[in-house]
Design an enzyme around this catalytic site. Structure first.
Site, PDB file in Angstrom:
ATOM      1  N   THR A  67       1.163  -1.051   0.243  1.00  0.00           N
ATOM      2  CA  THR A  67      -0.282  -0.207   0.372  1.00  0.00           C
ATOM      3  C   THR A  67       1.026   1.553  -0.119  1.00  0.00           C
ATOM      4  OG1 THR A  67      -1.576   0.944   1.309  1.00  0.00           O
ATOM      5  CG2 THR A  67      -0.204   0.112   2.464  1.00  0.00           C
ATOM      6  N   LYS A  71       3.340   1.165  -3.837  1.00  0.00           N
ATOM      7  CA  LYS A  71       3.195   0.909  -5.303  1.00  0.00           C
ATOM      8  C   LYS A  71       3.580   1.299  -6.232  1.00  0.00           C
ATOM      9  CE  LYS A  71      -1.850   0.948  -2.697  1.00  0.00           C
ATOM     10  NZ  LYS A  71      -2.997   1.604  -3.064  1.00  0.00           N
ATOM     11  N   ASN A  92       0.260  -3.494  -6.309  1.00  0.00           N
ATOM     12  CA  ASN A  92      -0.550  -3.575  -4.719  1.00  0.00           C
ATOM     13  C   ASN A  92      -0.071  -5.292  -4.267  1.00  0.00           C
ATOM     14  OD1 ASN A  92      -2.407  -4.915  -5.830  1.00  0.00           O
ATOM     15  ND2 ASN A  92      -4.402  -3.662  -5.056  1.00  0.00           N
ATOM     16  N   ASP A 108      -6.395  -2.794  -7.001  1.00  0.00           N
ATOM     17  CA  ASP A 108      -7.152  -1.987  -6.138  1.00  0.00           C
ATOM     18  C   ASP A 108      -8.092  -1.232  -7.208  1.00  0.00           C
ATOM     19  OD1 ASP A 108      -5.816  -1.554  -4.151  1.00  0.00           O
ATOM     20  OD2 ASP A 108      -4.349  -0.333  -5.312  1.00  0.00           O
ATOM     21  N   GLY A 132      -5.821  12.313  -7.679  1.00  0.00           N
ATOM     22  CA  GLY A 132      -5.069  11.447  -7.353  1.00  0.00           C
ATOM     23  C   GLY A 132      -4.183  10.778  -8.114  1.00  0.00           C
ATOM     24  N   GLY A 134      -1.304   8.515  -8.639  1.00  0.00           N
ATOM     25  CA  GLY A 134      -0.393   7.877  -7.870  1.00  0.00           C
ATOM     26  C   GLY A 134      -0.680   6.064  -8.324  1.00  0.00           C
ATOM     27  N   GLY A 135      -0.475   5.371  -7.069  1.00  0.00           N
ATOM     28  CA  GLY A 135      -0.783   4.214  -7.071  1.00  0.00           C
ATOM     29  C   GLY A 135      -1.785   3.242  -7.377  1.00  0.00           C
ATOM     30  N   GLY A 244     -14.131   3.683   1.362  1.00  0.00           N
ATOM     31  CA  GLY A 244     -12.715   3.273   0.837  1.00  0.00           C
ATOM     32  C   GLY A 244     -12.361   1.888   1.483  1.00  0.00           C
TER      33      GLY A 244
END
Length: 277
Positions: A67, A71, A92, A108, A132, A134-135, A244
């Site tokens: 996480t 990632k 991940n 994810d 966002g 990112g990963g 989430g």
């Protein structure tokens, strides 16, 4: 009970305080009689390559959950990665194979999409905003594209991250409309917070809530609280939302299969989960 025969799965990230996965996997393993355990391990970014190399030498290691913030880095540290991980630009999940090499995969995005679809939200033809890149954001964008989204708007505080994700998406989905540069939620059917905003008290909202239409589906990846400030504000406007942990529950069956532990439904996992906030 952990014994000398227990198979280890590390949960790698930093910080670890908000990790929820151990409270889902470990009760499931107990119920199913599977001699395995998920162990949180906090590793700072500067220590991660060396730490992963050392962990890979453990003889009772099956693999790792990966996480934030590792990632993207993991993509270059795995010996082989799946096409899904390559598109997402992040891993991940890591599986230690019998020859000792590490295979990287990415779940994810699949978890997010499956969660939304189980709530009756159709992805095909929708206009999506992902904040966002990112990963986790990259993975969600990749899976939304695969599920048939018509257009995806990307925003990241580091513009280069959004631009790079746009290029990766267009390589595989040349007909997809991809825009970058702003995070205005107006005009979108689905908006996703894939930033860390919401993990700390006092964080600003990732979107201007006044610009979100009540018909918009609002998704969150932050798991510090079940309903983050963003989701509380979205619900107050009448929006359907996804917390989430929904993404987490939906991706775990894929992880279990990846690690060779069979499978489960998200409902079965929820029934034994011991998640607390």
């Amino acid at each position: 009970m952990i014994s000398g025969k227990t198979t280890l799965i590390t949960h790698l990230g930093y910080p670890t305080e908000a990790f929820k996965a151990p409270m889902i996997y470990n009760p499931w393993f107990d119920q199913q009689g599977i001699d395995a355990v998920v162990v949180p391990m906090g590793v700072k970014p500067e220590d991660y390559p060396a730490a992963l190399a050392a962990l890979a030498r453990l003889t009772n290691l099956r693999g790792a959950l990966v996480t934030m913030p590792h990632k993207i880095t993991t993509l270059s540290l795995a010996d082989e990665v799946t096409p899904t991980a390559r598109i997402a630009g992040a891993c991940n999940a890591l599986l230690k194979r019998p020859d000792g090499t590490l295979l990287g995969d990415q779940f994810d995005g699949a978890g997010f999409v499956r969660g939304a679809e189980r709530k009756g939200r159709q992805i095909r033809g929708t206009r999506v905003l992902v904040a966002g890149c990112g990963g986790v954001g990259s993975a969600i964008a990749a899976s939304l594209a695969a599920a048939g989204a018509a257009s995806i708007s990307l925003f990241d505080a580091h513009a280069a991250s959004a631009d790079a994700l746009r290029e990766r998406l267009l390589q595989h989905y040349p007909k997809l409309v991809v825009q970058t540069g702003w995070n205005d939620p107006a005009g979108h059917d689905i908006v996703v917070n894939a930033t860390p905003l919401g993990m700390k008290d006092g964080d600003p909202l990732p979107f201007d809530i006044d610009r979100i239409d009540p018909q918009t589906f609002v998704g969150e990846v932050v798991m510090k609280a079940e309903y983050t400030p963003l989701l509380r504000a979205a619900r107050a406007k009448g929006c359907a939302v996804q917390v989430g942990t929904d993404m987490l529950f939906e991706m775990i069956p894929a992880y279990l299969e990846f690690f060779g532990f069979g499978t489960a439904t998200s409902d079965e996992l929820r029934a034994v989960s011991q998640i607390k906030y």
